[in-house]
Design an enzyme around this catalytic site. Structure first.
Site, PDB file in Angstrom:
ATOM      1  N   LYS A 191       0.859  -1.187   0.000  1.00 58.57           N
ATOM      2  CA  LYS A 191       0.000   0.000   0.000  1.00 58.57           C
ATOM      3  C   LYS A 191       0.894   1.236   0.000  1.00 58.57           C
ATOM      4  CE  LYS A 191      -3.943   1.973   2.574  1.00 58.57           C
ATOM      5  NZ  LYS A 191      -4.859   1.787   3.729  1.00 58.57           N
ATOM      6  N   SER A 236     -10.203  -0.452   6.988  1.00 64.72           N
ATOM      7  CA  SER A 236      -9.573  -0.228   5.684  1.00 64.72           C
ATOM      8  C   SER A 236      -8.895  -1.447   5.064  1.00 64.72           C
ATOM      9  CB  SER A 236      -8.555   0.912   5.771  1.00 64.72           C
ATOM     10  OG  SER A 236      -9.218   2.149   5.718  1.00 64.72           O
ATOM     11  N   SER A 266      -9.842   1.975   2.867  1.00 62.03           N
ATOM     12  CA  SER A 266      -8.924   2.717   2.032  1.00 62.03           C
ATOM     13  C   SER A 266      -7.926   1.837   1.282  1.00 62.03           C
ATOM     14  CB  SER A 266      -8.139   3.715   2.887  1.00 62.03           C
ATOM     15  OG  SER A 266      -7.328   3.034   3.817  1.00 62.03           O
TER      16      SER A 266
END
Lengths: 486, 95, 484
Positions: free
Chosen positions: C76, C175, C151
């Protein structure tokens, strides 16, 4: 609260003192706290507030704060909490300062100060907390812009907050000196005010006796005790003038300029500060165990009060002299070394507080940087005591030593400053002086005892001149009295 | 506790965000919706409840006082928006 | 190769069925060919990946195969990676080449992992749809008109589309778990303090936790084994021994007590979503688990408590983005205030600014007690609810999300509606517990996930439960038609 009135006004003073802790690394990072190196060379990723970096607390910073707390008999926060104080400033890399508010490491304590008239007074400490220092903004050499050096960012500080217990500049300075003595004795701070390693902010207000507290101002940038005293007097006068002219005191921060002995209001921000304190989520509560506290207490070095008592007891010094000499660890160390080498504490005390202090003062030097070492002063004292030199010559030797001309013994030798010890030679000179001054001899002999004591000075002067000051004045006096007797 | 454009302006200044007049009203509306939802908190009976700052109640580990961080000037100055002579540059700060 | 799990690929590398270079080239090729449709990567680090792959092949040849040697992983873009742009999905960091590497990335690299690139995400992890990214929204491979969740939307989408066999994510309020559910993959949020936060750009420090997303619980166990552990650089990272997650996977579920919180099945919950989660629990019942009704009365306040605590911490965490030392700086600032205000206003997107304002307001003078302090008090009530429940049961289960993937833009004007959808995931962050989401079927053709919550440091247990479930089901093996 105050000890004396100032033209019918009562002065109320409280101090906030920032003390840089003498740790090797920063409070929340393993970066060096060294100063004087290239800008940003000691600003680690953490100190720079790089995204994703996290703080870890330096054990020694905690221990130093606890040591200070123990030295002022304060409640030690068994649990203390770091909070974030949020505001934007370029020398504050994260946009918040990590500090303590609701649960500080050092709770209420007290400091006893001695005043010149011999009075003692207790100043209460509200609390002391740990926090990180900010970086520095440099305004020179950046053609109209400001350069940011973050080497200092993250240096550990304790902020000591006093109650408004002081009533005049003398008390405030005595308190400041006492704190200085405590932290330097503990070794938690080097106490160098000129480098900002210890910074005093003074909150001042005035009021008519019996009235509620007046609006206070905060004066900053006091980098010596002398300036602190002057700045306080200046601000007290200003506030009284304003109030007596029917004006109002504005709550503000004032910046003192020692060179001009003036102060100005710092640009007041258009918004009231709202620091939005909250517990720092990157840090956990700091716990200090009873065991740790006991160990630190047992290891505390001699503190200024104990040292003062010891000087009175051990060296038979007056309370006041003992207070002065024990008032800073550097002075105390110097004095004790000079006394030991010279074998005479009283003489050492007189020299340290007299000639040495005056000389240091005139050149604005710290005792730790004295060109005359304690060992050298000790040697000088030895020569005074064994009669090798007179006290007048001693000053000359001290001066030469100050100027780096060598050890006292070498200077005495090189300059031929030894007192004349040969009585026969001195007698010849005395006889010569008497023979050369018939009128003065006549005058002397016709005077009464009281006047003779003054008039003998002329002959002493002549003999000293003839011997280039190397004669022992006592001996000269004795000889002259004998030979001038009618 | 409804917030209006004035409050938005004050809070935006604290956060150093610029809110243009044009967006201020819509933004206050949004923020009021959020705060309205958040106001459910007022229903909770929290008397005698200690705030919980961290899920796990543990204490701060302490680091030995050693210098461990390297000099990173050469890594960080090149990514700074403006720097000169080893310093980060900002418009002149007036004290 | 791309339909295989990490566990299978690991065996393939060991058996020398293919090399790490071949494997890496295969996934890089898939990213290049297909990510245009998804936008799941912000940066692809092909050259570095191939260099790492060659090193992995040498290691394997030398008999030094570690946990992740030769396995391509997508990180990420919230994790700092030295020398590689770390954008956090924000214009603010569009130019930010991180000067150091996050512990998670380092730990995985030490075990031989190969970094394929950096995945797209909601800006500063603030969002549940991946629509707040400066780099544009990520699309859901099951239906590219729909969001992937957020997210960690890029991580979940690239996995589901088999553009990467393993990924890292972070979870502040769901997330990892919510996008895992919406994309039909498995995602684990570990106990707060299990994985180091060093180098992970902070959103809400007391809630943020990094974890793995994978094609199976076993893959998550493999990645967590490498990620987890104490880190001196993170004060909140706990010094607890790391369990043998892989070793615990196969344990049987006899006598397992599964708590079913009534609050996870509210009256207004979509029946199909509720049934999906109940079916998953029934499957575990078949394997010997017992279902126990429990109640977590305070979690109804978890969304409001979260939307105070997270923005408050974020408002402070994001103050360092000031245009002075790194990141975006506005053009020609006329003074310092202008520099701050324009850099931050131009550098941050709308949702980030909104949350900074909410957080600043909640902490400001006069509101601290009513908002922040009260939220932290509610947080304790929530944690205590879980503690009570875990006296009765081993794990808690329910749907991960009250809905499946929604259409792009559907909630653009309704942040509160978006926030409320985090209702099942958020309480777990407030309490700091470990939880995972596993694929448990489809509702209207879209993946649905079931959440398994464990007690503190019981990652091994919840991975075990999910693994046993996945041994009996094949939901986790389904691949979106267009990405077979």
């Amino acid at each position: 609260m105050s000890s004396s009135l100032h033209n019918g006004w009562e002065v109320v003073i409280g101090l906030e003192v920032h003390v840089q802790l003498a740790t090797r690394s920063k409070i929340f990072s393993g970066a060096s706290t060294a100063t004087g190196d290239a800008p940003n060379s000691h600003a680690s990723l953490i100190d720079l507030g790089m995204p994703g970096t996290l703080p870890v607390v330096n054990k020694e910073a905690i221990r130093n704060a606890v040591r200070f707390g123990l030295a002022i008999n304060a409640d030690i926060g068994r649990r203390s909490v770091f909070e974030r104080k949020n505001y934007f400033y370029p020398d504050l890399p994260k946009g918040y300062q990590t500090t303590q508010l609701a649960e500080p490491i050092v709770g209420a304590g007290e400091v006893v100060i001695q005043l010149e008239d011999g009075r003692e007074k207790t100043v209460r400490i509200h609390h002391a907390h740990l926090e990180e220092d900010a970086g520095k903004s440099l305004h020179e050499d950046f053609h109209g812009q400001t350069g940011i050096d973050l080497n200092r960012a993250g240096t550990p500080l304790i902020e000591i907050v006093s109650e408004p217990d002081m009533g005049n500049a003398e008390e405030a300075v005595a308190f400041a000196r006492k704190l200085h003595a405590i932290v330097t004795s503990l070794g938690v701070c080097d106490g160098d005010m000129s480098q900002g390693n210890m910074r005093f902010d003074v909150n001042i207000s005035v009021r008519r006796p019996g009235e509620p507290l007046g609006t206070r101002t905060e004066t900053k940038n006091l980098n010596s005790f002398r300036f602190m005293e002057k700045a306080i007097k200046l601000e007290v006068e200003r506030q009284i003038d304003v109030l007596e002219d029917g004006g109002k005191i504005v709550q503000e921060t004032r910046l003192y300029n020692g060179e001009t002995n003036t102060a100005r209001s710092m640009r007041t921000k258009e918004d009231a500060n709202d620091y939005r304190y909250f517990p720092c989520p990157d840090l956990l509560p700091v716990l200090v165990s009873e065991e740790e506290i006991d160990t630190l207490r047992a290891e505390l070095p001699e503190l200024p009060d104990a040292r003062q008592a010891r000087y009175v007891e051990q060296y038979q010094l007056s309370d006041y002299d003992a207070g002065l000499l024990s008032g800073s660890i550097a002075t105390a160390r110097y004095f004790e070394a000079a006394a030991q080498h010279g074998g005479d504490a009283k003489l050492a005390a007189n020299w340290v507080m007299g000639e040495l202090a005056a000389r240091l003062n005139s050149e604005d030097k710290d005792i730790a940087d004295s060109p005359v070492s304690a060992e050298q002063l000790g040697q000088l004292i030895l020569r005074l005591k064994d009669g090798t030199i007179s006290s007048k010559i001693a000053k000359q030797v001290f001066e030469a030593c100050w100027n780096g001309e060598g050890d006292p013994d070498a200077i005495i030798e090189a300059k031929g400053l030894k007192q004349m010890s040969d009585t026969g030679e001195l007698e010849k000179i005395v006889d010569q002086v008497i023979a050369d001054s018939p009128a003065q001899v006549e005058d002397y002999r016709s005077a009464d005892d009281a006047k003779r004591k003054k008039k003998i000075g002329y002959f002493v002067g002549q003999v000293m001149k003839a011997t280039q000051g190397k004669a022992n004045p006592q001996q000269v006096n004795q000889l002259l009295q004998q030979k001038l007797a009618p | 506790m409804a917030i209006d454009s004035q409050v938005v302006a004050r809070v935006a200044h604290l956060a150093r965000l610029q809110v243009d007049d044009g967006e201020s009203e819509a933004l206050s509306e949004r923020l009021n919706e959020i705060l309205g939802m958040v106001d459910q908190l007022q229903q909770a009976d929290v008397s005698d409840v200690e705030p919980l700052a961290h899920p796990l109640e543990v204490s701060q580990p302490l680091r030995d006082d050693r210098v461990t961080e390297p000099d990173v000037r050469d890594k960080v100055l090149p990514i700074a928006p403006a720097s000169e002579e080893g310093c980060f540059l900002v418009p002149r700060v007036i004290e | 190769m791309h339909d295989k799990t990490l566990t299978e690929l690991r065996a393939g590398l060991q058996a020398k069925d293919f090399s790490a270079r071949e494997l890496t080239e295969h996934f890089l090729g898939r990213i290049q060919a297909r990510d245009g449709e998804l936008n799941s990567f912000v940066t692809v680090t092909g050259e570095q990946a191939l260099a790492q792959a060659d090193a992995a092949d040498q290691a394997i040849a030398a008999g030094d195969q570690r946990l992740l040697t030769g396995l391509p992983i997508a990180h990420k873009d919230i994790f700092c990676t030295e020398g590689v742009r770390t954008s956090c999905g924000s214009r603010m960091l569009d130019n930010f080449i991180a000067p150091y590497t996050a512990t998670v990335v380092d730990n995985m690299a030490r075990e031989g992992a190969i970094m394929l690139g950096k995945t797209n995400m909601d800006e500063f992890a603030m969002g549940s749809s991946n629509e707040t990214s400066f780099y544009g929204p990520v699309r859901n491979p099951w239906d590219t008109e729909r969001v992937p969740g957020g997210s960690s939307g890029g991580a979940a989408a690239c996995l589901a589309a088999r553009l990467a066999p393993g990924a890292t994510g972070t979870d502040t309020g769901g997330s990892i778990r919510q996008p895992a559910a919406l994309n039909g993959v498995t995602g684990l949020k570990p106990t707060y303090g299990r994985v180091s936060r060093w180098g992970m750009i902070a959103f809400a420090s007391s809630l943020d936790q990094a974890g793995p997303l994978g094609l199976s619980a076993a893959d998550c166990a493999l990645m967590l084994q490498a990620m987890a552990g104490h880190d001196d650089k993170d004060s909140t990272c706990l010094n607890e021994p790391v369990d043998d997650y892989l070793g615990a996977l196969e344990q049987n579920l006899d006598g397992l007590r599964i708590g079913v919180p009534e609050e996870f099945f509210p009256d207004n919950l979509d029946g199909a979503i509720a049934d999906n989660a109940r079916d998953a629990m029934r499957e575990l019942e078949k394997q010997g688990a017992k279902l126990v009704k429990v109640s977590l009365p305070s979690i109804k306040l978890s969304v409001p408590a979260y939307y105070v605590i997270a923005p408050a911490e974020a408002s402070s965490n994001l103050s360092r983005f000031d245009g002075v030392r790194f990141g975006y700086r506005c053009e020609a600032p006329k003074d310092l205030e202008d520099l701050y205000k324009r850099s931050r206003s131009e550098g941050f997107g709308a949702e980030v600014k909104r949350r900074i304002l909410v957080g600043t307001y909640a902490l400001s003078a006069g509101y601290y007690d009513a908002y922040y302090k009260r939220a932290q008090q509610v947080r304790r009530l929530i944690r205590d609810d879980f503690a009570r429940a875990f006296k009765e049961v081993d794990v808690l289960m329910g749907p991960t999300s009250p809905e499946t993937a929604f259409k792009l833009g559907a909630k653009a004007d309704d942040p509160v509606n978006m926030y409320m959808a985090d209702v099942f995931t958020i309480a777990v962050n407030l309490a700091g517990l470990p939880a995972l989401s596993m694929p448990s079927g489809f509702v209207d053709g879209l993946p649905a996930g079931t959440q398994v919550i464990g007690n503190y440091f019981q990652e091994g247990r919840i991975l075990n439960v999910a693994h046993r479930y996945q041994m009996a089901t094949d939901w986790h093996q389904r691949i979106p038609g267009a990405f077979q």
